[in-house]
Scaffold this motif. Structure first.
Motif, short mmCIF file in Angstrom:
data_model
loop_
_atom_site.label_atom_id
_atom_site.label_comp_id
_atom_site.label_asym_id
_atom_site.label_seq_id
_atom_site.Cartn_x
_atom_site.Cartn_y
_atom_site.Cartn_z
N LYS A 286 -23.35 1.61 67.67
CA LYS A 286 -22.65 0.77 68.33
C LYS A 286 -23.29 0.53 69.58
CE LYS A 286 -18.46 1.56 65.56
NZ LYS A 286 -17.78 3.00 65.96
N TYR A 287 -23.35 1.61 70.23
CA TYR A 287 -23.95 1.44 71.70
C TYR A 287 -25.55 1.39 71.65
CZ TYR A 287 -24.54 6.25 69.95
OH TYR A 287 -25.02 7.12 69.37
N GLU A 288 -26.44 0.87 72.57
CA GLU A 288 -27.48 0.73 72.63
C GLU A 288 -28.08 1.57 73.47
OE1 GLU A 288 -29.94 -2.70 72.98
OE2 GLU A 288 -30.96 -2.43 71.28
N LEU A 289 -29.09 2.59 73.20
CA LEU A 289 -29.58 3.43 73.97
C LEU A 289 -31.10 2.96 74.04
CD1 LEU A 289 -28.61 7.09 72.65
CD2 LEU A 289 -27.63 5.92 74.79
N LEU A 290 -31.57 2.93 75.50
CA LEU A 290 -32.87 2.71 75.65
C LEU A 290 -33.76 3.78 76.44
CD1 LEU A 290 -34.61 -0.20 75.14
CD2 LEU A 290 -33.70 -0.87 77.49
N GLY A 291 -34.94 3.83 75.72
CA GLY A 291 -36.06 4.60 76.60
C GLY A 291 -36.92 3.58 77.08
N LEU A 292 -37.38 3.95 78.24
CA LEU A 292 -38.27 2.59 78.87
C LEU A 292 -39.75 3.52 79.44
CD1 LEU A 292 -37.70 -0.14 79.52
CD2 LEU A 292 -37.08 0.58 81.98
N GLY A 293 -40.71 2.69 78.83
CA GLY A 293 -42.09 3.04 79.57
C GLY A 293 -42.77 1.81 80.06
N VAL A 294 -43.61 1.85 80.81
CA VAL A 294 -44.38 0.84 81.38
C VAL A 294 -45.70 1.00 81.00
CG1 VAL A 294 -45.16 -0.48 83.34
CG2 VAL A 294 -42.94 0.37 83.33
N VAL A 295 -46.54 0.14 80.60
CA VAL A 295 -48.00 0.12 80.39
C VAL A 295 -48.53 -0.54 81.66
CG1 VAL A 295 -50.05 -0.63 79.22
CG2 VAL A 295 -48.11 -0.13 77.77
N HIS A 296 -49.68 0.33 82.47
CA HIS A 296 -50.26 -0.23 83.44
C HIS A 296 -51.64 -0.37 83.26
CE1 HIS A 296 -46.70 1.23 85.99
NE2 HIS A 296 -46.91 2.23 85.18
N TYR A 297 -52.35 -1.43 83.84
CA TYR A 297 -53.76 -1.45 83.91
C TYR A 297 -54.28 -1.45 85.47
CZ TYR A 297 -53.62 -3.45 79.20
OH TYR A 297 -53.51 -3.86 77.69
N PRO A 298 -55.60 -1.03 85.36
CA PRO A 298 -56.04 -0.74 86.92
C PRO A 298 -55.48 -1.84 87.95
CG PRO A 298 -57.62 -0.22 85.50
CD PRO A 298 -56.55 -1.04 84.61
N ASP A 299 -55.50 -3.25 87.49
CA ASP A 299 -55.18 -4.19 88.33
C ASP A 299 -53.56 -4.68 88.26
OD1 ASP A 299 -55.20 -5.16 85.97
OD2 ASP A 299 -55.87 -7.19 86.63
N SER A 300 -52.67 -3.88 87.77
CA SER A 300 -51.37 -4.17 87.34
C SER A 300 -50.88 -4.00 88.72
CB SER A 300 -50.48 -3.33 86.71
OG SER A 300 -51.35 -3.57 85.14
N ARG A 301 -50.24 -4.97 89.48
CA ARG A 301 -49.72 -5.06 90.78
C ARG A 301 -48.31 -5.32 90.60
NH1 ARG A 301 -53.81 -8.58 91.17
NH2 ARG A 301 -52.61 -10.30 91.03
N MET A 302 -47.86 -5.78 89.61
CA MET A 302 -46.35 -6.39 89.54
C MET A 302 -45.49 -5.37 88.38
SD MET A 302 -46.60 -10.31 89.04
CE MET A 302 -48.40 -10.61 88.56
N PRO A 303 -44.38 -5.21 88.57
CA PRO A 303 -43.38 -4.54 87.63
C PRO A 303 -43.39 -5.48 86.49
CG PRO A 303 -42.03 -5.14 89.41
CD PRO A 303 -43.60 -5.50 89.72
N PRO A 304 -43.05 -4.92 85.36
CA PRO A 304 -42.90 -5.79 84.06
C PRO A 304 -42.10 -6.86 84.12
CG PRO A 304 -42.87 -3.48 83.49
CD PRO A 304 -43.05 -3.73 84.98
N SER A 305 -42.38 -7.86 83.70
CA SER A 305 -41.26 -9.29 83.73
C SER A 305 -41.52 -9.98 82.46
CB SER A 305 -41.65 -9.73 84.95
OG SER A 305 -43.04 -10.46 85.01
N GLY A 306 -40.67 -11.03 82.49
CA GLY A 306 -41.00 -11.90 81.20
C GLY A 306 -40.27 -11.59 80.15
N PRO A 307 -40.42 -12.35 79.20
CA PRO A 307 -39.57 -11.95 77.90
C PRO A 307 -39.70 -10.68 77.26
CG PRO A 307 -41.22 -13.71 77.29
CD PRO A 307 -41.63 -13.23 78.87
N ILE A 308 -38.35 -10.25 77.22
CA ILE A 308 -38.32 -8.71 76.55
C ILE A 308 -38.84 -8.87 74.96
CG2 ILE A 308 -36.52 -7.01 75.78
CD1 ILE A 308 -35.41 -7.56 78.55
N PRO A 309 -39.70 -8.01 74.62
CA PRO A 309 -39.91 -8.25 73.11
C PRO A 309 -38.95 -7.93 72.23
CG PRO A 309 -40.74 -6.14 74.15
CD PRO A 309 -40.39 -6.94 75.26
#
Ligand SMILES: *[C@@H]1O[C@H](CO)[C@@H](O)[C@H](O)[C@H]1NC(C)=O
Ligand SMILES: *[C@@H]1O[C@H](CO)[C@@H](O)[C@H](O)[C@H]1NC(C)=O
Ligand SMILES: *[C@@H]1O[C@H](CO)[C@@H](O)[C@H](O)[C@H]1NC(C)=O
Length: 328
Positions: A286-309
């Motif tokens: 009923k509650y939603e738990l979320l584990g979060l990760g981030v895929v970085h590339y060497p040139d990633s400058r921004m935090p993730p953004s845009g539509p959530i999968p």
């Protein structure tokens, strides 16, 4: 749960184990593990976590088909301990399986050497402590059984294999959770989802056309089914718990407690400075738990953004059933 003290039959079984023979013509891997408690704060709340050689999750057990694996487990916990090898086939006998009934718990301060052969096996698995709800305190780690030399894997060699142990997590000590069950109460809702022991996990990919990563994902939790997805990266399923599968793309995968999946993820060749979310969310709650990760590339400058999968609706059981049916 009753406390697993050392019965006399255990001593007899132990004597028999000394007669176990080892097959010729196979490799041998040896691990020496010290299992103890250590304060960690995966979700920002300090907790006594079960660590192996001071690591949480525990060290990778990396072996090859037909290898004989020996693991000398030293129990520095204040409780008896058994380690079980989830999904690994125990050939001929169950004396190394590390569960109550067939194995004597390793008493505090004692050690015991598991020895078993990975006869004809390949794939992704994990180990965990099988007694006294200790799994809720950690003590788990990844198992890889690699193909033998000369037996090609049925897909191009990935740039890297990455183990991802995902699971629900309680900030409460496993001893207190156990007490609740012993008193006939239900387990409370978990406090969050961990990815490799972190509430927020960072993965690093290199850009490259055709470059792929093999993610070996296992649900090491106590009770929560999880949905795994990576923003803007499709998951190509190639293996489940010891069998290569027909390759099939998924935008997200349901992973139930105890299951392991290998997926290939293709690295982008251009990211325009972006990084990408990894979401691991609870299913059928009923509650939603979320584990979060981030895929970085060497040139990633921004935090993730845009539509959530997108994920399946929380109680969409059909999604999970269809997924299971689609795996061949
Ligand atoms: C695992 O074992 C294989 C085969 O011996 C070896 O090639 C590989 O580098 C090992 N991987 C790790 C992470 O130890
Ligand atoms: C306990 O560990 C020692 C090495 O410190 C080893 O020689 C011995 O065989 C181990 N005992 C068992 C029962 O595995
Ligand atoms: C990515 O690499 C592929 C294969 O080399 C190439 O066809 C494609 O144009 C590249 N894409 C971008 C956006 O550079």
């Amino acid at each position: 749960m009753e406390s697993p003290f050392l019965p006399l039959s255990c001593i007899l079984i132990s004597s028999c184990l000394l007669l176990t023979t080892v097959h010729a013509g196979s490799g041998y891997v040896y691990y020496d593990w010290t299992v103890s408690l250590s304060i960690r704060s995966p979700l920002g709340v300090p907790k006594q976590v079960i660590v192996i050689n001071d690591m949480f999750p525990g060290p990778l057990l990396n072996a090859t088909t037909n290898d004989v694996v020996s693991v000398n487990v030293r129990n520095h916990l204040p409780e008896p301990l058994l380690i079980t090898w989830n999904g690994v086939q125990m050939r001929r006998n169950s004396w190394q399986d590390g569960v109550r009934g067939t194995n004597c718990p390793i008493q505090p301060g004692q050690n015991w050497t598991y020895s078993f052969q990975l006869k004809d096996q390949i794939g992704s698995f994990f180990y965990f402590p099988s007694l006294l709800l200790q799994k809720a305190g950690g003590g788990y780690g990844a198992i890889r059984v690699n193909n033998r030399k000369g037996i090609p894997i049925p897909f191009p060699q990935p740039a890297e294999d990455i183990d991802l142990l995902v699971g629900d997590w309680y900030n409460v000590h496993h001893r207190d959770l156990r007490q609740m069950l012993d008193q006939g109460r239900h387990l409370p809702r978990p406090d969050g989802i961990l990815i490799n022991g972190h509430g927020r996990y960072n993965l690093h990919f290199q850009p490259g056309s055709g470059l792929t990563y093999r993610l070996r994902i296992s649900n090491v939790g106590i009770r929560t089914s999880l949905n795994f997805r990576i923003q803007d990266h499709a998951l190509l399923l190639v293996e489940t718990e010891g069998s290569y599968t027909v390759k099939k793309y998924y935008s997200s995968l349901d992973i139930h407690v105890g299951q392991s999946y290998s997926v290939l993820v293709r690295a982008k060749n251009l990211t325009h400075g972006h990084s990408f979310y990894i979401f691991v969310s609870s299913r059928f709650t009923k509650y939603e738990l979320l584990g979060l990760g981030v895929v970085h590339y060497p040139d990633s400058r921004m935090p993730p953004s845009g539509p959530i999968p997108t994920r399946p609706a929380p109680f969409d059981f059909g999604f999970s059933i269809n997924q299971a049916r689609s795996i061949k």
